[in-house]
Write an enzyme that holds these catalytic residues in place. Sequence first.
Site, short mmCIF file in Angstrom:
data_model
loop_
_atom_site.label_atom_id
_atom_site.label_comp_id
_atom_site.label_asym_id
_atom_site.label_seq_id
_atom_site.Cartn_x
_atom_site.Cartn_y
_atom_site.Cartn_z
N GLN A 193 20.66 19.64 65.28
CA GLN A 193 19.56 19.97 66.18
C GLN A 193 18.32 19.21 65.71
O GLN A 193 17.95 19.30 64.55
CB GLN A 193 19.30 21.47 66.18
CG GLN A 193 20.46 22.31 66.68
CD GLN A 193 20.66 22.21 68.19
OE1 GLN A 193 19.82 21.68 68.89
NE2 GLN A 193 21.78 22.72 68.67
N TYR A 221 32.89 25.34 70.81
CA TYR A 221 31.97 24.21 70.53
C TYR A 221 31.04 24.56 69.37
O TYR A 221 29.83 24.39 69.45
CB TYR A 221 31.13 23.86 71.76
CG TYR A 221 31.84 23.85 73.09
CD1 TYR A 221 32.61 22.76 73.48
CD2 TYR A 221 31.75 24.94 73.96
CE1 TYR A 221 33.25 22.75 74.72
CE2 TYR A 221 32.38 24.94 75.19
CZ TYR A 221 33.14 23.84 75.56
OH TYR A 221 33.77 23.83 76.79
N ASN A 226 25.93 25.91 63.19
CA ASN A 226 24.50 26.17 63.35
C ASN A 226 24.21 27.59 63.83
O ASN A 226 23.31 28.26 63.32
CB ASN A 226 23.90 25.16 64.33
CG ASN A 226 22.42 25.34 64.55
OD1 ASN A 226 21.61 25.08 63.68
ND2 ASN A 226 22.03 25.78 65.76
N ASP A 302 28.20 26.74 73.35
CA ASP A 302 27.12 25.75 73.27
C ASP A 302 27.75 24.38 73.53
O ASP A 302 27.90 23.56 72.62
CB ASP A 302 26.46 25.81 71.88
CG ASP A 302 25.33 24.79 71.72
OD1 ASP A 302 24.84 24.29 72.74
OD2 ASP A 302 24.97 24.49 70.57
N CYS A 327 22.33 22.33 76.83
CA CYS A 327 21.41 21.21 76.64
C CYS A 327 21.26 20.40 77.92
O CYS A 327 20.66 19.32 77.91
CB CYS A 327 21.87 20.32 75.48
SG CYS A 327 23.52 19.63 75.69
N GLU A 361 16.22 22.79 77.00
CA GLU A 361 17.44 23.53 76.68
C GLU A 361 17.29 24.93 77.26
O GLU A 361 16.20 25.50 77.26
CB GLU A 361 17.66 23.61 75.17
CG GLU A 361 17.77 22.25 74.53
CD GLU A 361 19.01 22.07 73.68
OE1 GLU A 361 19.73 23.05 73.46
OE2 GLU A 361 19.24 20.93 73.25
#
EC number: 2.1.1.-
Length: 369
Positions: A193, A221, A226, A302, A327, A361
């Site tokens: 990120q 994903y 993260n 994600d 995103c 996002e």
Amino acid sequence: MNCKYFGICGACIVYDGGYETQLSQKVELNKELFAPFYMGKISVFESPRSNYRSRSEFKIWHEGDEKINYAMNRADKGGVILIDECPQVSSAIFALMPKLLRAIKRHKIDFKLFGVDFLSSNSGEIVVSLLYHRALDSTFKEIAEIISDELDIYIIGRSRGQKVVIKQDYVTEILHVDGVEFKFNYIENSFTQPNAKVNEQMIGWALRELPNMDADLLELYCGAGNFTIPFASKYRKILATEISKSSINAAKSNMSLNKVKNISFVRMGVEEFVEALDGVRIFNRMKEIDIDSYEIKTIFVDPPRSGMDEATCRFASRYENIIYISCNPQTLLRDLELLTKTHNVIDMALFDQFPYTHHAEMGAKLVKK
């Protein structure tokens, strides 16, 4: 943010009126875009006004044999603009940029250098990738080691088929989310990120949206963990999938770094995972995982900019709760067409990862009808 290249450099597209104006435009655009599915308040998470990018890429432009410059594509697509600074980048990268060019020129390793990539952490660690159109020999390694010591940085030399690592190829990032500290090793040339402060806010929002229940979580994903690792304290077990081998290896390393033990990371695409879950196929990669022991009521996704395909949307619809980080608002909009056949959108958020651009996002929470 004050930048002398606004309007010329293509890195920033929306700059008239300053930060608040560009953010307001994004918010209004996405309110209208998602109105068919959600009429409530969209929570907005702002970025720092400057020095927000922890990774960045620059071209290198040679002026004869005398000088090298950083360069970016022009906003009008008419070639490149030479720059000597970029206020988007982290304070550590900003301070390093001129020193690095001087060192490269002084030590004469600029021959056929065409690009420089930076990766930094909140603590000021930096990996610099030097990209060449030539083979890198032992002399390059010796000089790169000198520059690494001079500037207190890690250096990667890259050419076709070559990767020369000076000291290490990663930085250790420390994220603070709702008063809790998480550590991540970010590896050069892998996805991370780019905006650490907004990333902390995204993780915090997702944590608050996850339902409190005595159950397990499925994540698709998952990348390098993260979101997964901060989620671990909220669930008995987490099953997380990712197709990239390097990302899965990084996720397992980050799990150990944070002393987390209740996550199973599996290298699988979504289609394969569904086949394994439904007992259609047996995979060696799943042999140590007791699928039947999981009680999954919530799925977190994600996906990449392409979003989820129709089959993945149908699969996600099996679960009571869906948390979706996107995103690309356009592909989220497309996926909501399918997901809202079985679920209602009950909350949304906008994260300003890339200020002064049209990019935003989005986060969405859906619950079964």
